[in-house]
Design a protein around this motif. Structure first.
Motif, PDB file in Angstrom:
ATOM      1  N   LEU A  86     103.820  32.681 -23.813  1.00 36.85           N
ATOM      2  CA  LEU A  86     104.399  31.482 -24.409  1.00 36.85           C
ATOM      3  C   LEU A  86     103.483  30.978 -25.520  1.00 36.85           C
ATOM      4  CD1 LEU A  86     105.686  29.512 -21.288  1.00 36.85           C
ATOM      5  CD2 LEU A  86     107.071  30.520 -23.115  1.00 36.85           C
ATOM      6  N   TRP A 106     110.807  32.875 -34.375  1.00 34.88           N
ATOM      7  CA  TRP A 106     111.351  32.021 -33.317  1.00 34.88           C
ATOM      8  C   TRP A 106     112.297  30.974 -33.901  1.00 34.88           C
ATOM      9  CZ3 TRP A 106     113.309  31.232 -28.966  1.00 34.88           C
ATOM     10  CH2 TRP A 106     113.493  29.936 -28.445  1.00 34.88           C
ATOM     11  N   ALA A 110     116.110  30.820 -32.762  1.00 29.81           N
ATOM     12  CA  ALA A 110     116.578  29.594 -32.105  1.00 29.81           C
ATOM     13  C   ALA A 110     117.730  28.956 -32.871  1.00 29.81           C
ATOM     14  CB  ALA A 110     115.416  28.614 -31.960  1.00 29.81           C
ATOM     15  N   THR A 115     119.804  27.229 -29.896  1.00 29.03           N
ATOM     16  CA  THR A 115     118.892  26.855 -28.813  1.00 29.03           C
ATOM     17  C   THR A 115     118.780  25.331 -28.743  1.00 29.03           C
ATOM     18  OG1 THR A 115     117.654  28.893 -29.155  1.00 29.03           O
ATOM     19  CG2 THR A 115     116.527  27.135 -27.954  1.00 29.03           C
ATOM     20  N   THR A 118     115.160  20.699 -26.983  1.00 30.66           N
ATOM     21  CA  THR A 118     114.006  20.616 -26.086  1.00 30.66           C
ATOM     22  C   THR A 118     113.358  21.984 -25.875  1.00 30.66           C
ATOM     23  OG1 THR A 118     115.500  20.695 -24.190  1.00 30.66           O
ATOM     24  CG2 THR A 118     114.731  18.518 -24.876  1.00 30.66           C
ATOM     25  N   CYS A 119     114.167  23.019 -25.723  1.00 32.28           N
ATOM     26  CA  CYS A 119     113.633  24.378 -25.555  1.00 32.28           C
ATOM     27  C   CYS A 119     112.979  24.855 -26.862  1.00 32.28           C
ATOM     28  CB  CYS A 119     114.746  25.322 -25.131  1.00 32.28           C
ATOM     29  SG  CYS A 119     114.221  27.037 -24.915  1.00 32.28           S
ATOM     30  N   PHE A 120     113.659  24.647 -27.974  1.00 27.31           N
ATOM     31  CA  PHE A 120     113.151  25.023 -29.300  1.00 27.31           C
ATOM     32  C   PHE A 120     111.783  24.404 -29.548  1.00 27.31           C
ATOM     33  CE2 PHE A 120     113.192  23.552 -33.863  1.00 27.31           C
ATOM     34  CZ  PHE A 120     112.952  24.783 -34.451  1.00 27.31           C
ATOM     35  N   HIS A 121     111.691  23.101 -29.350  1.00 31.80           N
ATOM     36  CA  HIS A 121     110.464  22.352 -29.603  1.00 31.80           C
ATOM     37  C   HIS A 121     109.370  22.742 -28.610  1.00 31.80           C
ATOM     38  CE1 HIS A 121     108.133  18.396 -29.670  1.00 31.80           C
ATOM     39  NE2 HIS A 121     108.037  18.845 -30.898  1.00 31.80           N
ATOM     40  N   HIS A 122     109.740  22.859 -27.333  1.00 27.29           N
ATOM     41  CA  HIS A 122     108.769  23.186 -26.295  1.00 27.29           C
ATOM     42  C   HIS A 122     108.095  24.537 -26.565  1.00 27.29           C
ATOM     43  CE1 HIS A 122     107.038  22.568 -22.331  1.00 27.29           C
ATOM     44  NE2 HIS A 122     107.298  23.832 -22.046  1.00 27.29           N
ATOM     45  N   HIS A 123     108.879  25.537 -26.939  1.00 31.77           N
ATOM     46  CA  HIS A 123     108.295  26.848 -27.236  1.00 31.77           C
ATOM     47  C   HIS A 123     107.375  26.773 -28.454  1.00 31.77           C
ATOM     48  CE1 HIS A 123     109.920  29.528 -24.259  1.00 31.77           C
ATOM     49  NE2 HIS A 123     111.103  28.945 -24.383  1.00 31.77           N
TER      50      HIS A 123
END
Length: 159
Positions: A86, A106, A110, A115, A118-123
Motif C-alpha cells: 500500500l 493509480w 481510479a 473509485t 475515500t478509497c482513492f484518497h486513502h490509497h
C-alpha cells in the motif's frame, strides 16, 4: 493462518489443512492478540519445515529487502505483503519509495473505474507517506474531494 501461542497447535492445524487438499497456505507470524510485537519468523520456518505444500510468509514486510530477509529466515515459498505494498506499490520493481509514475497510474485507474473518493484518497495517503513532509501530510490528508486531490497533485508534483 495466524500462529497460536502453542506452536504445536498451529502446525497441527496447518497439517490438517494440507490433508484436506489445500494447495498452499499463508502464515502470519503473530497471534491474534499480537499487533505491533515482533513477527515470529522462526514459527513460520517451523511450519514450513512441517509441510509438503508451499507456505507463504506474512508479517511486517515493508521493503524489498524485508521480503528477501523473510524469505531467507523462513525458507518460505512466497511472501505476502499488505501495508508495504500500500505504501509502495512499486516495491517489487526495486523502488524504495513510490515513484510519481505509480501515483499517476493509480489516479488514472481510479478515475477510469469510478473509485469512491475515500478509497482513492486513502490509497494515495499510503503511497505518498514516504515522499511527503509532515506539513504536506497535514494538508493532503484533509483534502475532501477528487478535484482538490487532483489540483494538489498537479500543483506539487506535476501529476
Amino acid at each position: 493462518f495466524r500462529i497460536h501461542e502453542d506452536l504445536k497447535r498451529t502446525v497441527d492445524l496447518c497439517q490438517k489443512a494440507e490433508a484436506t487438499g489445500v494447495s498452499w497456505i499463508t502464515v502470519h507470524g503473530r497471534s491474534v492478540e499480537e499487533r505491533h510485537q515482533p513477527v515470529h519468523y522462526d514459527a513460520i520456518k517451523i511450519i514450513k519445515q512441517s509441510m509438503s505444500i508451499p507456505v507463504v510468509a506474512n508479517g511486517d514486510i515493508k521493503t524489498l529487502k524485508d521480503a528477501e530477509n523473510v524469505h531467507h529466515l523462513t525458507g518460505a515459498d512466497g511472501i505476502m505483503v499488505a501495508r508495504g505494498l500500500l505504501a509502495n506499490p512499486a516495491m517489487f520493481a526495486g523502488y524504495e519509495e513510490t515513484p510519481l509514475k505509480c501515483i499517476q497510474d493509480w489516479v488514472d485507474i481510479a478515475l477510469e473505474h469510478g473509485t469512491p473518493f475515500t478509497c482513492f484518497h486513502h490509497h494515495l495517503m499510503y503511497m505518498m507517506e514516504r515522499i511527503t513532509s509532515k506539513q504536506e501530510k497535514k494538508v493532503f490528508n484533509v483534502l475532501s474531494s477528487t478535484s482538490a486531490v487532483l489540483d494538489y497533485l498537479n500543483d506539487r508534483y506535476g501529476v
